[in-house]
Design a protein around this motif. Structure first.
Motif, PDB file in Angstrom:
ATOM      1  N   MET A   1       0.833  -1.180   0.000  1.00  0.00           N
ATOM      2  CA  MET A   1       0.000   0.000   0.000  1.00  0.00           C
ATOM      3  C   MET A   1       0.879   1.246   0.000  1.00  0.00           C
ATOM      4  O   MET A   1       1.893   1.300   0.681  1.00  0.00           O
ATOM      5  CB  MET A   1      -0.897   0.018   1.240  1.00  0.00           C
ATOM      6  N   PHE A   2       0.460   2.235  -0.768  1.00  0.00           N
ATOM      7  CA  PHE A   2       1.068   3.555  -0.748  1.00  0.00           C
ATOM      8  C   PHE A   2       0.083   4.486  -0.051  1.00  0.00           C
ATOM      9  O   PHE A   2      -1.123   4.329  -0.192  1.00  0.00           O
ATOM     10  CB  PHE A   2       1.341   4.069  -2.164  1.00  0.00           C
ATOM     11  N   VAL A   3       0.609   5.457   0.687  1.00  0.00           N
ATOM     12  CA  VAL A   3      -0.237   6.413   1.390  1.00  0.00           C
ATOM     13  C   VAL A   3       0.054   7.809   0.851  1.00  0.00           C
ATOM     14  O   VAL A   3       1.208   8.232   0.796  1.00  0.00           O
ATOM     15  CB  VAL A   3      -0.003   6.358   2.912  1.00  0.00           C
ATOM     16  N   ASP A   4      -1.001   8.486   0.449  1.00  0.00           N
ATOM     17  CA  ASP A   4      -0.922   9.874   0.017  1.00  0.00           C
ATOM     18  C   ASP A   4      -1.259  10.729   1.235  1.00  0.00           C
ATOM     19  O   ASP A   4      -2.390  10.709   1.719  1.00  0.00           O
ATOM     20  CB  ASP A   4      -1.921  10.120  -1.116  1.00  0.00           C
ATOM     21  N   LEU A   5      -0.256  11.428   1.768  1.00  0.00           N
ATOM     22  CA  LEU A   5      -0.430  12.294   2.931  1.00  0.00           C
ATOM     23  C   LEU A   5      -0.567  13.721   2.425  1.00  0.00           C
ATOM     24  O   LEU A   5       0.363  14.243   1.803  1.00  0.00           O
ATOM     25  CB  LEU A   5       0.773  12.159   3.869  1.00  0.00           C
ATOM     26  N   ARG A   6      -1.695  14.327   2.689  1.00  0.00           N
ATOM     27  CA  ARG A   6      -1.956  15.690   2.223  1.00  0.00           C
ATOM     28  C   ARG A   6      -2.172  16.601   3.413  1.00  0.00           C
ATOM     29  O   ARG A   6      -2.890  16.249   4.342  1.00  0.00           O
ATOM     30  CB  ARG A   6      -3.186  15.726   1.322  1.00  0.00           C
ATOM     31  N   THR A   7      -1.554  17.767   3.371  1.00  0.00           N
ATOM     32  CA  THR A   7      -1.703  18.762   4.427  1.00  0.00           C
ATOM     33  C   THR A   7      -2.160  20.067   3.788  1.00  0.00           C
ATOM     34  O   THR A   7      -1.502  20.573   2.875  1.00  0.00           O
ATOM     35  CB  THR A   7      -0.376  18.981   5.177  1.00  0.00           C
ATOM     36  N   TYR A   8      -3.286  20.573   4.260  1.00  0.00           N
ATOM     37  CA  TYR A   8      -3.822  21.842   3.786  1.00  0.00           C
ATOM     38  C   TYR A   8      -3.802  22.822   4.952  1.00  0.00           C
ATOM     39  O   TYR A   8      -4.317  22.521   6.029  1.00  0.00           O
ATOM     40  CB  TYR A   8      -5.252  21.703   3.293  1.00  0.00           C
ATOM     41  N   THR A   9      -3.221  23.974   4.739  1.00  0.00           N
ATOM     42  CA  THR A   9      -3.212  25.038   5.740  1.00  0.00           C
ATOM     43  C   THR A   9      -4.302  26.035   5.366  1.00  0.00           C
ATOM     44  O   THR A   9      -4.324  26.547   4.243  1.00  0.00           O
ATOM     45  CB  THR A   9      -1.834  25.735   5.785  1.00  0.00           C
TER      46      THR A   9
END
Length: 105
Positions: A1-9
């Motif tokens: 599995m690959f994980v897409d980590l997204r951070t929005y400020t």
């Protein structure tokens, strides 16, 4: 599995408006296309006004195919336009994470 980590400020004071719009309109579209939401969080300490979300994919190619299909969806295009007009998001970043052999996911 690959994980897409997204951070929005978010723009200070706009976090709740973003979450309300996203939950109502953006999330159903993303769940339809991306499928595997691992978690959706807001920061309590450190840099504030951030949303962090994690999506799981079988591979980088799986991610690319799913996100490409979503980007062509008229519902997603309309949501992104509405979200941009609301002016909630100040900055975005994302990382595609590959697990180590001993990672539990």
């Amino acid at each position: 599995m690959f994980v897409d980590l997204r951070t929005y400020t978010m723009v200070p004071g706009r976090l709740n408006a973003y979450l309300e719009l996203y939950e109502r309109e953006g999330l159903p579209i993303q769940q339809r296309h991306l499928g595997n939401l691992l978690g959706y969080f807001v920061t309590e300490t450190g840099e504030l006004n951030q949303v962090v979300h994690l999506w799981g994919y079988a591979s980088a190619a799986d991610r690319d195919a799913r996100r490409s299909a979503m980007e062509k969806d008229p519902d997603w295009i309309a949501y992104r336009r509405k979200s941009a007009e609301a002016g909630n998001v100040q900055h975005q970043s994302n990382k595609l994470l590959r697990p180590t052999r001993f990672s539990p996911i």
